[in-house]
Design a protein around this motif. Sequence first.
Motif, PDB file in Angstrom:
ATOM      1  N   PHE A   1      12.668   8.707 -26.203  1.00  0.00           N
ATOM      2  CA  PHE A   1      13.033   7.551 -25.396  1.00  0.00           C
ATOM      3  C   PHE A   1      14.471   7.715 -24.911  1.00  0.00           C
ATOM      4  O   PHE A   1      15.331   8.182 -25.655  1.00  0.00           O
ATOM      5  CB  PHE A   1      12.941   6.273 -26.237  1.00  0.00           C
ATOM      6  N   PRO A   2      14.750   7.324 -23.685  1.00  0.00           N
ATOM      7  CA  PRO A   2      16.126   7.442 -23.190  1.00  0.00           C
ATOM      8  C   PRO A   2      16.991   6.330 -23.770  1.00  0.00           C
ATOM      9  O   PRO A   2      16.529   5.207 -23.951  1.00  0.00           O
ATOM     10  CB  PRO A   2      15.951   7.265 -21.681  1.00  0.00           C
ATOM     11  N   LYS A   3      18.246   6.664 -24.104  1.00  0.00           N
ATOM     12  CA  LYS A   3      19.169   5.634 -24.602  1.00  0.00           C
ATOM     13  C   LYS A   3      19.656   4.784 -23.445  1.00  0.00           C
ATOM     14  O   LYS A   3      19.838   3.589 -23.566  1.00  0.00           O
ATOM     15  CB  LYS A   3      20.350   6.302 -25.302  1.00  0.00           C
ATOM     16  N   SER A   4      19.896   5.444 -22.316  1.00  0.00           N
ATOM     17  CA  SER A   4      20.298   4.700 -21.135  1.00  0.00           C
ATOM     18  C   SER A   4      19.778   5.459 -19.929  1.00  0.00           C
ATOM     19  O   SER A   4      19.122   6.490 -20.059  1.00  0.00           O
ATOM     20  CB  SER A   4      21.824   4.589 -21.064  1.00  0.00           C
ATOM     21  N   ILE A   5      20.111   4.929 -18.763  1.00  0.00           N
ATOM     22  CA  ILE A   5      19.655   5.538 -17.520  1.00  0.00           C
ATOM     23  C   ILE A   5      20.344   6.883 -17.290  1.00  0.00           C
ATOM     24  O   ILE A   5      19.921   7.683 -16.463  1.00  0.00           O
ATOM     25  CB  ILE A   5      19.923   4.537 -16.382  1.00  0.00           C
ATOM     26  N   LEU A   6      21.398   7.130 -18.063  1.00  0.00           N
ATOM     27  CA  LEU A   6      22.136   8.381 -17.901  1.00  0.00           C
ATOM     28  C   LEU A   6      21.709   9.449 -18.892  1.00  0.00           C
ATOM     29  O   LEU A   6      22.291  10.530 -18.945  1.00  0.00           O
ATOM     30  CB  LEU A   6      23.642   8.129 -18.030  1.00  0.00           C
ATOM     31  N   SER A   7      20.697   9.128 -19.731  1.00  0.00           N
ATOM     32  CA  SER A   7      20.219  10.191 -20.606  1.00  0.00           C
ATOM     33  C   SER A   7      18.993  10.861 -19.995  1.00  0.00           C
ATOM     34  O   SER A   7      18.293  10.282 -19.176  1.00  0.00           O
ATOM     35  CB  SER A   7      19.929   9.650 -22.006  1.00  0.00           C
ATOM     36  N   SER A   8      18.773  12.094 -20.439  1.00  0.00           N
ATOM     37  CA  SER A   8      17.664  12.868 -19.911  1.00  0.00           C
ATOM     38  C   SER A   8      16.344  12.350 -20.467  1.00  0.00           C
ATOM     39  O   SER A   8      16.292  11.789 -21.557  1.00  0.00           O
ATOM     40  CB  SER A   8      17.868  14.326 -20.303  1.00  0.00           C
ATOM     41  N   GLY A   9      15.266  12.521 -19.710  1.00  0.00           N
ATOM     42  CA  GLY A   9      13.965  12.118 -20.212  1.00  0.00           C
ATOM     43  C   GLY A   9      12.873  12.748 -19.375  1.00  0.00           C
ATOM     44  O   GLY A   9      12.985  12.810 -18.160  1.00  0.00           O
ATOM     45  N   ARG A  10      11.823  13.260 -20.034  1.00  0.00           N
ATOM     46  CA  ARG A  10      10.738  13.859 -19.261  1.00  0.00           C
ATOM     47  C   ARG A  10       9.660  12.828 -18.951  1.00  0.00           C
ATOM     48  O   ARG A  10       9.309  12.017 -19.788  1.00  0.00           O
ATOM     49  CB  ARG A  10      10.132  15.048 -20.010  1.00  0.00           C
ATOM     50  N   THR A  11       9.158  12.871 -17.719  1.00  0.00           N
ATOM     51  CA  THR A  11       8.047  11.990 -17.381  1.00  0.00           C
ATOM     52  C   THR A  11       6.751  12.659 -17.853  1.00  0.00           C
ATOM     53  O   THR A  11       6.756  13.787 -18.332  1.00  0.00           O
ATOM     54  CB  THR A  11       7.956  11.768 -15.865  1.00  0.00           C
ATOM     55  N   LEU A  12       5.651  11.928 -17.681  1.00  0.00           N
ATOM     56  CA  LEU A  12       4.379  12.406 -18.202  1.00  0.00           C
ATOM     57  C   LEU A  12       3.976  13.755 -17.579  1.00  0.00           C
ATOM     58  O   LEU A  12       3.475  14.640 -18.268  1.00  0.00           O
ATOM     59  CB  LEU A  12       3.303  11.351 -17.927  1.00  0.00           C
ATOM     60  N   SER A  13       4.203  13.913 -16.282  1.00  0.00           N
ATOM     61  CA  SER A  13       3.840  15.172 -15.631  1.00  0.00           C
ATOM     62  C   SER A  13       4.679  16.332 -16.150  1.00  0.00           C
ATOM     63  O   SER A  13       4.162  17.428 -16.379  1.00  0.00           O
ATOM     64  CB  SER A  13       3.996  15.058 -14.114  1.00  0.00           C
TER      65      SER A  13
ATOM     66  N   ALA B   1       0.839  -1.205   0.000  1.00  0.00           N
ATOM     67  CA  ALA B   1       0.000   0.000   0.000  1.00  0.00           C
ATOM     68  C   ALA B   1       0.874   1.255   0.000  1.00  0.00           C
ATOM     69  O   ALA B   1       0.595   2.227  -0.707  1.00  0.00           O
ATOM     70  CB  ALA B   1      -0.927  -0.003   1.212  1.00  0.00           C
ATOM     71  N   GLY B   2       1.967   1.217   0.789  1.00  0.00           N
ATOM     72  CA  GLY B   2       2.887   2.341   0.821  1.00  0.00           C
ATOM     73  C   GLY B   2       3.563   2.547  -0.521  1.00  0.00           C
ATOM     74  O   GLY B   2       3.715   3.678  -0.997  1.00  0.00           O
ATOM     75  N   VAL B   3       3.947   1.428  -1.148  1.00  0.00           N
ATOM     76  CA  VAL B   3       4.613   1.507  -2.451  1.00  0.00           C
ATOM     77  C   VAL B   3       3.690   2.157  -3.477  1.00  0.00           C
ATOM     78  O   VAL B   3       4.119   2.991  -4.277  1.00  0.00           O
ATOM     79  CB  VAL B   3       5.038   0.096  -2.920  1.00  0.00           C
ATOM     80  N   ILE B   4       2.421   1.788  -3.419  1.00  0.00           N
ATOM     81  CA  ILE B   4       1.478   2.345  -4.386  1.00  0.00           C
ATOM     82  C   ILE B   4       1.324   3.853  -4.196  1.00  0.00           C
ATOM     83  O   ILE B   4       1.302   4.618  -5.157  1.00  0.00           O
ATOM     84  CB  ILE B   4       0.129   1.614  -4.284  1.00  0.00           C
ATOM     85  N   LEU B   5       1.268   4.282  -2.936  1.00  0.00           N
ATOM     86  CA  LEU B   5       1.221   5.731  -2.670  1.00  0.00           C
ATOM     87  C   LEU B   5       2.469   6.411  -3.234  1.00  0.00           C
ATOM     88  O   LEU B   5       2.397   7.500  -3.821  1.00  0.00           O
ATOM     89  CB  LEU B   5       1.143   5.994  -1.169  1.00  0.00           C
ATOM     90  N   ALA B   6       3.606   5.737  -3.054  1.00  0.00           N
ATOM     91  CA  ALA B   6       4.864   6.298  -3.554  1.00  0.00           C
ATOM     92  C   ALA B   6       4.825   6.422  -5.075  1.00  0.00           C
ATOM     93  O   ALA B   6       5.272   7.424  -5.633  1.00  0.00           O
ATOM     94  CB  ALA B   6       6.035   5.420  -3.118  1.00  0.00           C
ATOM     95  N   VAL B   7       4.268   5.402  -5.740  1.00  0.00           N
ATOM     96  CA  VAL B   7       4.144   5.462  -7.198  1.00  0.00           C
ATOM     97  C   VAL B   7       3.328   6.688  -7.597  1.00  0.00           C
ATOM     98  O   VAL B   7       3.680   7.412  -8.534  1.00  0.00           O
ATOM     99  CB  VAL B   7       3.500   4.172  -7.753  1.00  0.00           C
ATOM    100  N   GLY B   8       2.261   6.940  -6.850  1.00  0.00           N
ATOM    101  CA  GLY B   8       1.441   8.110  -7.126  1.00  0.00           C
ATOM    102  C   GLY B   8       2.245   9.401  -7.070  1.00  0.00           C
ATOM    103  O   GLY B   8       2.101  10.275  -7.918  1.00  0.00           O
ATOM    104  N   ARG B   9       3.109   9.501  -6.061  1.00  0.00           N
ATOM    105  CA  ARG B   9       3.910  10.725  -5.942  1.00  0.00           C
ATOM    106  C   ARG B   9       4.925  10.833  -7.075  1.00  0.00           C
ATOM    107  O   ARG B   9       5.176  11.919  -7.587  1.00  0.00           O
ATOM    108  CB  ARG B   9       4.636  10.758  -4.594  1.00  0.00           C
ATOM    109  N   ILE B  10       5.508   9.722  -7.459  1.00  0.00           N
ATOM    110  CA  ILE B  10       6.490   9.750  -8.549  1.00  0.00           C
ATOM    111  C   ILE B  10       5.823  10.201  -9.841  1.00  0.00           C
ATOM    112  O   ILE B  10       6.319  11.073 -10.554  1.00  0.00           O
ATOM    113  CB  ILE B  10       7.130   8.358  -8.739  1.00  0.00           C
ATOM    114  N   VAL B  11       4.662   9.586 -10.134  1.00  0.00           N
ATOM    115  CA  VAL B  11       3.973   9.889 -11.380  1.00  0.00           C
ATOM    116  C   VAL B  11       3.562  11.365 -11.427  1.00  0.00           C
ATOM    117  O   VAL B  11       3.628  12.005 -12.465  1.00  0.00           O
ATOM    118  CB  VAL B  11       2.740   8.974 -11.555  1.00  0.00           C
ATOM    119  N   GLY B  12       3.171  11.930 -10.284  1.00  0.00           N
ATOM    120  CA  GLY B  12       2.661  13.284 -10.280  1.00  0.00           C
ATOM    121  C   GLY B  12       3.708  14.364 -10.150  1.00  0.00           C
ATOM    122  O   GLY B  12       3.393  15.547 -10.209  1.00  0.00           O
ATOM    123  N   GLU B  13       4.964  13.980  -9.982  1.00  0.00           N
ATOM    124  CA  GLU B  13       5.982  14.961  -9.644  1.00  0.00           C
ATOM    125  C   GLU B  13       6.455  15.776 -10.854  1.00  0.00           C
ATOM    126  O   GLU B  13       6.653  15.232 -11.927  1.00  0.00           O
ATOM    127  CB  GLU B  13       7.174  14.260  -8.999  1.00  0.00           C
TER     128      GLU B  13
END
Lengths: 269, 285
Positions: A213-225, A187-199
């Motif tokens: 799309f990011p080439k790797s974890i070190l490239s920049s990328g915008r989330t949906l928010s 339940a806590g993890v799901i709340l955390a997902v909510g905060r990540i998605v909305g940030e």
Amino acid sequence: MTARLLRWLVVGAAALTLGSLALVVGYILIQGVPHLRPELFELEYTTQNVSMLPAIVNTLIMTAVSLAIALPLGVFAAVYLVEYARRGSRLVALIRITAETLAGIPSIIYGLFGLLFFVTALKMGFSILAGALTLALMILPLVLRTTEEALQAVPDLYREGAFGLGAGRLRTVFRIVLPSAAPGILAGVILAVGRIVGETAALLYTAGTVASFPKSILSSGRTLSVHMFALASEGLYVDQAYATAVVLLIVVFGINTLSGSIAKRIAKG
Amino acid sequence: MKTNAFREKAMRAVFLSAACVSVLAVLLISLFLFGGGFPGMAKIGFFEFLFGQIWKPMNGIFGILPMILGSIYITGYALLLGTPVALLTAIYLARFCPQRLYRVLKPAVSLLAGIPSVVYGFFGLIVIVPTVRQWFGGNGYSLLSGSTLLAMMILPTVITVTEAALRAVPETYYEAALALGAPHERAVFFVQLPAAKSGVLAGIVLGAGRAIGETTAVAMVIGNQARMPAGLVRGLRTLTTNVFLEMGYSADLHREALVATAVVLFVFILLINLFFGMLKRRMLA
């Protein structure tokens, strides 16, 4: 007379609360759903289609990486606080106070810290990794607190039973206590997902705003928010911003339903 | 047997170090904020920085009083608008609401808490700003728009904490009031609510923390002019949006001044946290 007035007041306030939710959700759904066109989900982002698919993928990656960092840290910390620490120890008090402090820090300060520390000092640049590390710190107190509550709710009988059968502390924690606390942790993890998605504020200067799309974890990328913030503040893509808002709202609905049903299951026992 | 003992010890150390991460994080955040902000503040001059009324980074003038006041005003008005609704809603939820309706209202409140701030900001941009423009004049990007939006956003925070505080009041208080002839409403408002005072105040303080720290949504509706707040329908800027809007292109002293802005915000937040913690402990005691 006063009694009736008070009753009207509380009913009115509750209606106003429900009304403001209905207004926000209703307005965005009614205006936004017609704008959900297939070209918004094309593989490649261009200024013509302003596709949100890369942003959705970035959001998934961001969520996974942040959780991969924050979940073990938060759960292990909670295990220490509940299963190992002596009551009233100074260290525990310090950990509690700092966790509370972290929970109150606004996201823009996390974003600024991420920029100064992860992006600049550790030379990660604007990257998914820098963003995920920043978000991991942000959700850490949430994971810690919900896990702590879940662990405290596990009856001591379980632990005594395990000890009585000859299990060590470690085995008791991993085989008995954590599995019984799993729904609460989830339940806590799901709340955390909510905060990540909305940030947005914490990500703008850590993960950056690249819309592909990011080439790797070190490239920049915008989330949906962040994508939605860019669309709305540029002012050129209002229709697309509506559509993105609809997708975000659907995600939030999903998250809330999920955490609600888990909470119900926990309450039933 | 020996390996077992070793494993126990090793994992204990792992758990302990995980627990220390939050301490480390607070230390690092403080270090980088204060370390990055103080030199700039010193260069500008503490007094000029905190009480300067003009913010013109291009001319090297860095006064953040407009933003400090902006944050205080917008938080104050948001509380003024949001708190009464939130408290009454919490009272309704805790004491008046039929079971069936509760099953709708409670998830509705957590949904309000779950909506991302960028969605709130967008809603403010397309609904609240034009409404304010039409009814109250100005261009709509204003203190009024910002605090109305924030009032909506802090509702769930204040409602949740207040409802919990009300439920924590022993049932005997309520029953004693009834036994003395008070009707339900009076028993709730004049006995239970005062008994839950600390918790209610804690909820309001937490709401204030949320409001003063909110960034994205506020940035989208308040106009962001870096000048002294000049009225309800005029634009203004807050501490959060100052950092948010200018960090991207700042350099040198300008950047340091922005970090210093965040330091001021951080101090506000620490004070609010301290106050909240105090109230919460009093509630539990």
